[in-house]
Motif scaffolding. Structure first.
Motif, PDB file in Angstrom:
ATOM      1  N   ALA C  11       1.050  -1.212  -0.009  1.00  0.00           N
ATOM      2  CA  ALA C  11      -0.001   0.016   0.042  1.00  0.00           C
ATOM      3  C   ALA C  11       0.966   1.169   0.083  1.00  0.00           C
ATOM      4  CB  ALA C  11      -0.960  -0.130   1.205  1.00  0.00           C
ATOM      5  N   TYR C  12       0.593   2.310  -0.887  1.00  0.00           N
ATOM      6  CA  TYR C  12       1.104   3.679  -0.779  1.00  0.00           C
ATOM      7  C   TYR C  12       0.234   4.466   0.013  1.00  0.00           C
ATOM      8  CZ  TYR C  12       4.604   2.837  -4.592  1.00  0.00           C
ATOM      9  OH  TYR C  12       5.329   2.087  -5.293  1.00  0.00           O
ATOM     10  N   GLY C  13       0.676   4.677   1.112  1.00  0.00           N
ATOM     11  CA  GLY C  13      -0.214   5.604   2.409  1.00  0.00           C
ATOM     12  C   GLY C  13      -1.189   4.841   2.573  1.00  0.00           C
ATOM     13  N   PRO C  36      -4.889  -3.980 -16.095  1.00  0.00           N
ATOM     14  CA  PRO C  36      -5.218  -2.321 -16.573  1.00  0.00           C
ATOM     15  C   PRO C  36      -4.247  -1.525 -16.020  1.00  0.00           C
ATOM     16  CG  PRO C  36      -6.580  -3.304 -15.136  1.00  0.00           C
ATOM     17  CD  PRO C  36      -5.819  -4.484 -15.423  1.00  0.00           C
ATOM     18  N   SER C  37      -4.347  -0.114 -16.285  1.00  0.00           N
ATOM     19  CA  SER C  37      -3.501   1.005 -15.823  1.00  0.00           C
ATOM     20  C   SER C  37      -3.505   1.157 -14.448  1.00  0.00           C
ATOM     21  CB  SER C  37      -3.988   2.224 -16.513  1.00  0.00           C
ATOM     22  OG  SER C  37      -3.068   2.869 -17.299  1.00  0.00           O
ATOM     23  N   GLY C  38      -2.447   1.161 -13.684  1.00  0.00           N
ATOM     24  CA  GLY C  38      -2.358   1.636 -12.276  1.00  0.00           C
ATOM     25  C   GLY C  38      -2.582   0.446 -11.460  1.00  0.00           C
ATOM     26  N   CYS C  39      -2.637  -0.766 -11.918  1.00  0.00           N
ATOM     27  CA  CYS C  39      -2.775  -1.863 -11.265  1.00  0.00           C
ATOM     28  C   CYS C  39      -1.771  -2.165 -10.398  1.00  0.00           C
ATOM     29  CB  CYS C  39      -3.420  -3.162 -11.913  1.00  0.00           C
ATOM     30  SG  CYS C  39      -2.093  -3.937 -12.874  1.00  0.00           S
ATOM     31  N   GLY C  40      -0.583  -1.743 -10.703  1.00  0.00           N
ATOM     32  CA  GLY C  40       0.780  -2.082  -9.675  1.00  0.00           C
ATOM     33  C   GLY C  40       1.647  -2.985 -10.326  1.00  0.00           C
ATOM     34  N   LYS C  41       1.669  -3.103 -11.526  1.00  0.00           N
ATOM     35  CA  LYS C  41       2.551  -4.151 -12.458  1.00  0.00           C
ATOM     36  C   LYS C  41       3.820  -3.315 -12.202  1.00  0.00           C
ATOM     37  CE  LYS C  41       0.277  -2.956 -16.378  1.00  0.00           C
ATOM     38  NZ  LYS C  41      -0.396  -2.293 -16.147  1.00  0.00           N
ATOM     39  N   SER C  42       4.286  -2.032 -12.552  1.00  0.00           N
ATOM     40  CA  SER C  42       5.464  -1.405 -12.159  1.00  0.00           C
ATOM     41  C   SER C  42       5.946  -1.538 -10.809  1.00  0.00           C
ATOM     42  CB  SER C  42       5.534  -0.026 -12.575  1.00  0.00           C
ATOM     43  OG  SER C  42       5.104   0.037 -13.962  1.00  0.00           O
ATOM     44  N   THR C  43       5.003  -1.447  -9.818  1.00  0.00           N
ATOM     45  CA  THR C  43       5.477  -1.379  -8.675  1.00  0.00           C
ATOM     46  C   THR C  43       5.891  -2.854  -8.195  1.00  0.00           C
ATOM     47  OG1 THR C  43       3.689  -0.038  -8.050  1.00  0.00           O
ATOM     48  CG2 THR C  43       4.563  -1.229  -6.384  1.00  0.00           C
ATOM     49  N   LEU C  44       5.169  -3.950  -8.893  1.00  0.00           N
ATOM     50  CA  LEU C  44       5.733  -5.148  -8.885  1.00  0.00           C
ATOM     51  C   LEU C  44       7.085  -5.548  -9.086  1.00  0.00           C
ATOM     52  CD1 LEU C  44       4.417  -7.822  -7.294  1.00  0.00           C
ATOM     53  CD2 LEU C  44       3.601  -8.447  -9.340  1.00  0.00           C
ATOM     54  N   ASP C 154       9.942  -3.341 -18.209  1.00  0.00           N
ATOM     55  CA  ASP C 154       8.788  -2.448 -17.798  1.00  0.00           C
ATOM     56  C   ASP C 154       8.190  -1.930 -19.137  1.00  0.00           C
ATOM     57  OD1 ASP C 154       6.642  -1.431 -16.785  1.00  0.00           O
ATOM     58  OD2 ASP C 154       7.779  -0.334 -15.189  1.00  0.00           O
ATOM     59  N   GLU C 155       7.383  -2.427 -19.572  1.00  0.00           N
ATOM     60  CA  GLU C 155       6.867  -1.959 -21.048  1.00  0.00           C
ATOM     61  C   GLU C 155       7.668  -1.264 -21.962  1.00  0.00           C
ATOM     62  OE1 GLU C 155       3.267   0.401 -20.785  1.00  0.00           O
ATOM     63  OE2 GLU C 155       2.999  -0.043 -18.570  1.00  0.00           O
ATOM     64  N   PRO C 156       8.918  -2.355 -22.356  1.00  0.00           N
ATOM     65  CA  PRO C 156      10.117  -1.720 -23.215  1.00  0.00           C
ATOM     66  C   PRO C 156       9.469  -1.167 -24.515  1.00  0.00           C
ATOM     67  CG  PRO C 156      10.023  -4.239 -22.993  1.00  0.00           C
ATOM     68  CD  PRO C 156       8.917  -3.819 -22.124  1.00  0.00           C
ATOM     69  N   THR C 187       3.723  -5.615 -19.496  1.00  0.00           N
ATOM     70  CA  THR C 187       3.011  -4.947 -20.837  1.00  0.00           C
ATOM     71  C   THR C 187       1.571  -4.554 -20.613  1.00  0.00           C
ATOM     72  OG1 THR C 187       2.728  -4.995 -22.985  1.00  0.00           O
ATOM     73  CG2 THR C 187       2.508  -7.023 -21.950  1.00  0.00           C
ATOM     74  N   HIS C 188       1.082  -3.626 -21.296  1.00  0.00           N
ATOM     75  CA  HIS C 188      -0.399  -3.446 -21.423  1.00  0.00           C
ATOM     76  C   HIS C 188      -0.813  -4.298 -22.762  1.00  0.00           C
ATOM     77  CE1 HIS C 188      -0.557   0.197 -19.167  1.00  0.00           C
ATOM     78  NE2 HIS C 188      -1.670  -0.438 -19.045  1.00  0.00           N
ATOM     79  N   ASN C 189       0.047  -4.662 -23.796  1.00  0.00           N
ATOM     80  CA  ASN C 189      -0.341  -5.010 -25.030  1.00  0.00           C
ATOM     81  C   ASN C 189      -0.550  -6.478 -25.237  1.00  0.00           C
ATOM     82  OD1 ASN C 189      -0.159  -5.446 -27.596  1.00  0.00           O
ATOM     83  ND2 ASN C 189       0.708  -3.661 -28.279  1.00  0.00           N
ATOM     84  N   ARG C 205      -7.878  -4.968 -11.761  1.00  0.00           N
ATOM     85  CA  ARG C 205      -7.505  -3.582 -11.343  1.00  0.00           C
ATOM     86  C   ARG C 205      -7.132  -3.391 -10.033  1.00  0.00           C
ATOM     87  NH1 ARG C 205     -12.276   0.267 -10.709  1.00  0.00           N
ATOM     88  NH2 ARG C 205     -13.678  -1.375 -10.459  1.00  0.00           N
ATOM     89  N   ARG C 206      -6.566  -2.109  -9.690  1.00  0.00           N
ATOM     90  CA  ARG C 206      -6.110  -1.905  -8.268  1.00  0.00           C
ATOM     91  C   ARG C 206      -7.326  -2.044  -7.285  1.00  0.00           C
ATOM     92  NH1 ARG C 206      -4.593   3.967  -7.974  1.00  0.00           N
ATOM     93  NH2 ARG C 206      -6.858   4.348  -7.178  1.00  0.00           N
ATOM     94  N   PRO C 207      -7.101  -2.829  -6.153  1.00  0.00           N
ATOM     95  CA  PRO C 207      -5.561  -3.269  -5.985  1.00  0.00           C
ATOM     96  C   PRO C 207      -5.438  -4.588  -6.741  1.00  0.00           C
ATOM     97  CG  PRO C 207      -7.297  -3.737  -4.178  1.00  0.00           C
ATOM     98  CD  PRO C 207      -7.845  -2.921  -4.931  1.00  0.00           C
TER      99      PRO C 207
END
Ligand code: ATP
Ligand code: ATP
Ligand code: MG
Ligand code: MG
Lengths: 312, 270, 255, 270, 255
Positions: C11-13, C36-44, C154-156, C187-189, C205-207
């Motif tokens: 969790a962020y904050g 989907p966007s913002g679901c935490g892929k990059s975070t993971l 990360d989505e190269p 990736t999103h693709n 989707r988030r979380p």
């Protein structure tokens, strides 16, 4: 013993004592290797004495000088420039506009604006004294720089000012301002400038200080003799002008500088004698105006153990 | 790179190697630093190893403040300074923003005036004091003029930079919808340049405060600058520092006021 | 060297970003993360690389990295992250310098990785002179230079245009074919995912939670255009995600 | 929207509605503006409708230049000013850059010193002149110190802003490759902050030139600032303007020198 | 209203960008322009919209724009070009204000276009609160508000992630199905081109010339996933472009 000392000076004829003593070798005779240090204004020179960058200097008594003395940093040890009745001294000036509007003598100064560099300067003191003597009230404009005062006077934005004759006369000559009185009429024996040094020199370096004052005194004597008493006649005056021209108006040709130098002639106190009465009057005035601490005594400011003092 | 895993090995956690390089300001620490510095000077001046010539005693400076406050002199000095600041900076900034926008929009104006502004920038305003007396008099006029002049040049430079930085694609968008020139300037260029103009103003106002002292060299009886100058001439360090602290506080107040304005006007920035 | 994600939550904050993620990344395989966007892929991915620490759970390394591996977990970033003031060679040598590899040894490595990414002629170019596709190839060359055990991508390709993306996907398949590498590929693709992934983890989707893990057994080299098996997998993934993607896209971002 | 085309209509060309909003500077025009302004003042002063009190005659100012040049006084004044500028700005800028980087990198330093810098920024340096004499003496020391002090604060602010603006993704990249802290600072943070530092330096140096006059209020015999002050004290407008023009030229030279350095060092920017 | 490009050539300074382009854009159809990076697609679109002038050749309007058309040639930009300081409504009303449309009339138009782009609930949101897909929908709503004769779309989806692109393509197809519009659609993405284009013009590498114009007759609404006809068209386009795209990608940019 060639002791190195630094003497502060402004490029004014009133500092001729130091110039003559240096040029004619009086300092060297006293065993002092003098370096002259020039300033744009008196106030930083006083601070430079306090900081120890300069050993001896000559300047007008001002609130700042008294303040530094109060902090135990400096002492006045002798007198230099004095007003003297009969000798051309500082002039009260009026702007052309004010003159045309009736300010033709110091009596009409009531309600006028009077230029000064800053509160507690000698201009402030002189202006107040003149106003008090005439029983009038004036307002004082602090303009910090002599250049700004001249500009304001020429353009009629202030009505009056007082300044040494070598600046006053050319200004009056241009028609932009008019001379309406002499300071010597109000403060006949006004001790304009004094010799001062750091408290440390005054207390701990008595030989050096004595040496300096003796050599300075000789310079003053030569200057007075040549320029005021005309002991050397025309040739003497010319020789003295040549000497002073090395330091004052040096960037102007001799012909142009000479009248200014001659116009600036005022008596310097022989042997650096000090008019204690005038100094006391000045100190009391500063205190009355609330510019300096009321508890300061004359002893804090003066070290009278070096030169003759007199009350006049 | 793909290699067989040594079978008996226990799993280890991945080593953490991120973090850092993201310092955060902290109001508290600043206050502590100030308090420590002041306490240090107080100690030094009391103990005597800081001479009275070098620094005033902080408690004496505070005393001067109290006196200024009680005698009402504080406002007698502050009021004229503030009015000079407001009028001068308003004149300088409004001329500066106007000219900056003209330079940003018109090639001819830019070509003609950018070199002039560049040449004026490094001129020290105090050098011109004697002239200002003649040009604008020794009353409020010259003070306004000096402050206006000092704020003018940085505002011009910041403004035309801000106009230059307005996203060109937004302007093309406006043109592609057939917006009039006036609409493009008012609805796209000006709002887009606002962040740059405000941050330029931040600098201009700091300069205006600095110039207060120079401005009040000219025949000012009351004013923080005049007060500082008189204290300097009398070598009265307590009053000198009191004046300097007032200017410094003024600077902090002005800067946070602009911060507030930015928050209001520029809430759209992400 | 395998990677194992062990019940990771974060969790962020106040915002919960990831919830109870467990996943295995086996050696020599490409694991795709889609969601989907913002679901935490990059975070993971940042957790896996040790750039951030999860609130709960652990990222485990099983086995030790292979011989000669300078940086076991190596990223390829979406925005390339090239130093604009260094040439292509300089950007690659940057990551060798800290390991004391200079001079001839560095030259050999750099020549090798530039050749593998077909950049040999561009060693002296500055990033500003390169197109997006070339920049990403430099970033891949840099990653290859440290001989990583696992590549974290990360989505190269997402900053590239469609045609370049197509070309670079071919390049990645070629690279893997010559020398299989282990990778976690975000990736999103979905087309990318079914083209490159041996295993595809779909996040909600988030979380973000793992909704499904799809395995595709067909060898990478055999996956072509309009392959019905892949198209079916892609359809399946898209049905899984469509509604979530729309909902995620229509969320207001509070700032 | 789709509508049948009126068949008989002749094809018309699409209306052009782009262009504009891309002003370009043009050196020529600047020179012309200067020439015109000078010619105007010359005319005015000769014809008498600009009083000699207001502005000097440009040809007289030129005469002063020629005189300064021929007498060798120009270099006598220029040399000490330049050395003060170089030494003072070098001290101020190097301390400023160092502190700025520390603030940019370390939270503690930032927390402690940012408020101090913010409080120092609006302090007018001339107000502190009397103190500078005590602290640094009347010789070159105090002049260096004043200029250094003036350049220090803007440099600090610009530098830590520049460090803050270094692309964080590059730093994360460095960490992800296991670069040491030292390498990240030297190879990523510093080069990345360079553009911001240089543009901060542009402002700092302009301020240094402005402060030359204030610095040379302190017991300087030679120097452009001293020359201007003396001219001002004597209300000698020709010499005053000659001095101001020299400072302005100096500003232009310094600014284009930084432009050159930027071209050299920052060729990598697209 | 049709658009006809008549032998357009253009050079920027010394670089020739476009050479002898002639093309017809018939009413009610979507014409796609595809081609490698830097071949002059955006430049061509700027000529059509009157934002720039070609060195040679003319862009002609055949017939007059329909009744109630405020801005016949209207762009949708890749980077959305929304004013960040205006809300969604404000961004739409911007383009009406200059035509003196305010108050109730404006409200009606805005409500209509926001409804058509499913943005009704987001009228008061600022751009910074929106995801990329929503921003582009606002830009499309703005374009619809002026009731354009021809929409000029410069890679409208390329700044979006793959899933959002997918969703927005559906939206565009839906919009067209309800009320067919005329458009010139620039893209890199062949999948987009075969999904949306009635006519696809393939440009060569710089200097851009028309290599081929492909017509796809299948109605938009019927074009689905993994449609073999579309897939074939796409394959064909890709073979046409592959080598040129690679060459264009590997060109050094001189700055
Ligand atoms: N450092 C951070 N501080 C606070 N919130 C963060 C931080 N990083 C990410 N988030 C939030 O966490 C959530 C997940 O972010 P993340 O970047 O991992 O998503 P993502 O799946 O990579 O999305 P995208 O597909 O858009 O790249 C988002 O809501 C984001 O706003
Ligand atoms: N205003 C301009 N001045 C000079 N050259 C330009 C200008 N605009 C574009 N160019 C050049 O013209 C060529 C074509 O540019 P354009 O943007 O039309 O290509 P594009 O096909 O849209 O490319 P992309 O697919 O990358 O968007 C490029 O080489 C570009 O560098
Ligand atoms: Mg992400
Ligand atoms: Mg384009």
């Amino acid at each position: 013993q060639n002791r190195k000392i630094v003497v502060g000076a402004l490029r004014f004829t009133s500092h001729a004592g130091s110039f003559v003593a240096l040029e004619r070798g009086y300092f060297a005779e006293a065993g002092l290797d003098v370096e002259l240090k020039f300033f744009q204004a008196a106030q930083p020179m006083a601070v430079a004495i306090a900081s120890g960058d300069v050993d001896y200097a000559v300047t007008a008594i001002s609130g700042g000088l008294v303040s530094l003395a109060d902090k135990g940093a400096i002492k006045v040890i002798g007198g230099a420039l004095s007003e003297e009745p009969g000798i051309d001294g500082q002039k009260i000036l009026a702007s052309d506009a004010a003159f045309k509007a009736g300010l033709t003598s110091a009596k009409q100064l009531g309600g006028r604006t009077f230029g000064m560099t800053s509160a507690g300067s000698s201009f402030h003191y002189m202006g107040s004294k003149v106003a008090a003597a005439e029983g009038v009230q004036m307002s004082f404009k602090p303009l910090q720089k002599v250049g700004a005062i001249i500009g304001a006077l020429k353009s009629g934005q202030i009505d009056a000012w007082v300044i040494v004759p070598h600046i006053a006369k050319p200004l009056a000559g241009s028609g932009a301002v008019h001379v309406i009185g002499n300071i010597s009429d109000y403060l006949p024996r006004y001790q304009v400038t004094t010799v001062f040094t750091s408290a440390k020199n005054a207390a701990g370096e008595r030989d050096k200080t004595k040496g300096f004052l003796a050599a300075f005194g000789k310079g003053v004597h030569d200057y007075n003799a040549a320029m005021i008493d005309k002991a050397g006649g025309e040739a003497g005056v010319n020789a003295m002008v040549d000497l002073i021209h090395k330091y004052v108006y040096e960037d102007q040709p001799r012909e142009k500088a000479a009248p200014s130098i001659i116009n600036g002639t005022m008596r310097l106190n022989e042997n650096a004698a000090l008019n204690v009465a005038s100094v006391r009057d000045q100190l009391e005035w500063f205190q009355a105006e609330g510019l300096v601490d009321a508890k300061i005594t004359l002893d804090t400011l003066l070290d009278t153990s070096y030169v003759e003092t007199f009350e006049a | 790179m793909s290699e067989a895993t040594a079978p008996g090995q226990a799993p280890v956690e991945v080593r953490f190697r991120g973090g850092g390089f993201a310092p955060k300001a902290n109001r508290w620490a600043g206050a502590v630093v100030f308090a420590l510095a002041i306490a240090f000077v107080e100690w030094g001046t009391r103990a005597g190893w800081i001479s009275a010539l070098t620094l005033p005693r902080p408690s004496d400076v505070l005393g001067v403040f109290v006196e200024l406050w009680q005698s009402g002199l504080l406002f007698k000095h502050l009021a004229p300074s503030l009015s000079r600041l407001v009028v001068g900076a308003a004149i300088g900034a409004s001329f500066g923003v106007t000219l900056g926008i003209l330079i940003g929009l018109f090639s001819h104006v830019r070509a003609a005036l950018v070199p002039v502004v560049a040449a004026i920038f490094p001129i020290p305003k105090i050098a011109l004091l004697p002239l200002f007396v003649i040009w604008f008099g020794i009353d409020e006029g010259s003070k306004y003029a000096l402050i206006a002049f000092g704020t003018f040049t940085p505002t011009v430079v910041a403004t035309y930079g801000a106009v230059d930085n307005v996203d060109r694609s937004l302007i093309r968008m406006g043109q592609s919808f057939g917006l009039s020139w006036r609409s493009i300037v008012l609805k796209i260029v000006l709002p887009g340049a606002m962040p740059g103009i405000l941050s330029g103003l931040r600098i201009s106002l700091a300069i205006a405060i600095i110039l207060l002292v120079a401005a009040e060299m000219l025949g000012a009886e009351y004013g923080i600058g005049a007060y500082i100058l008189e204290a300097g001439a009398l070598y009265d360090l307590e009053r000198l520092f009191a004046g300097v602290v007032i200017l410094s506080l003024l600077g902090v107040v002005v800067s946070s006021a602009i911060g507030q304005i930015e928050k209001r006007l520029l809430g759209w920035r992400s | 060297m395998d990677i194992r994600l062990d019940a990771i939550s974060h969790a962020y904050g106040g915002t919960e970003v990831l919830r109870d993620i467990s996943l295995e990344v086996p050696t020599g395989r490409i694991v795709c993360l889609v969601g989907p966007s913002g679901c935490g892929k990059s975070t993971l991915l940042r957790f896996i690389g040790g750039l951030e620490r999860p609130s709960a759970g652990r990222v485990l390394q099983l086995g030790s990295p292979p011989e000669g591996c300078l940086n076991p977990l190596t990223y390829v970033f979406q925005d390339f992250a090239l130093l604009p003031w260094r040439t292509v060679r300089g950007n690659v040598s940057l990551v060798l310098e800290d390991h004391g590899i200079r001079g001839a040894r560095a030259d050999a490595i750099i020549a090798d990785v530039l050749a593998r990414t077909r950049l040999t002629d561009f060693g002296r170019a500055l990033p500003k002179q390169l197109s997006g596709g070339m920049k990403q190839r430099v970033a891949i060359a840099r990653a290859l230079a440290v001989n990583p055990a696992v590549m974290l991508m990360d989505e190269p390709l997402s900053a590239l245009d469609a045609q370049t993306r197509e070309l670079l996907m071919d390049d990645l398949v070629g690279l893997w074919a010559r020398q299989p590498f282990t990778a976690v590929y975000v990736t999103h693709n979905l087309a990318e995912a079914v083209r490159l992934g041996h295993r595809i983890a779909v996040l909600s989707r988030r979380p973000g939670r793992i909704r499904e893990v799809v395995e595709i057994d067909k060898p990478l080299a055999e996956r072509g255009y309009a392959d019905p098996e892949l198209e079916a997998a892609r359809q399946h993934l898209w049905t899984l995600m469509r509604e979530e993607a729309r909902a995620a896209d229509e969320e207001l971002i509070d700032v």
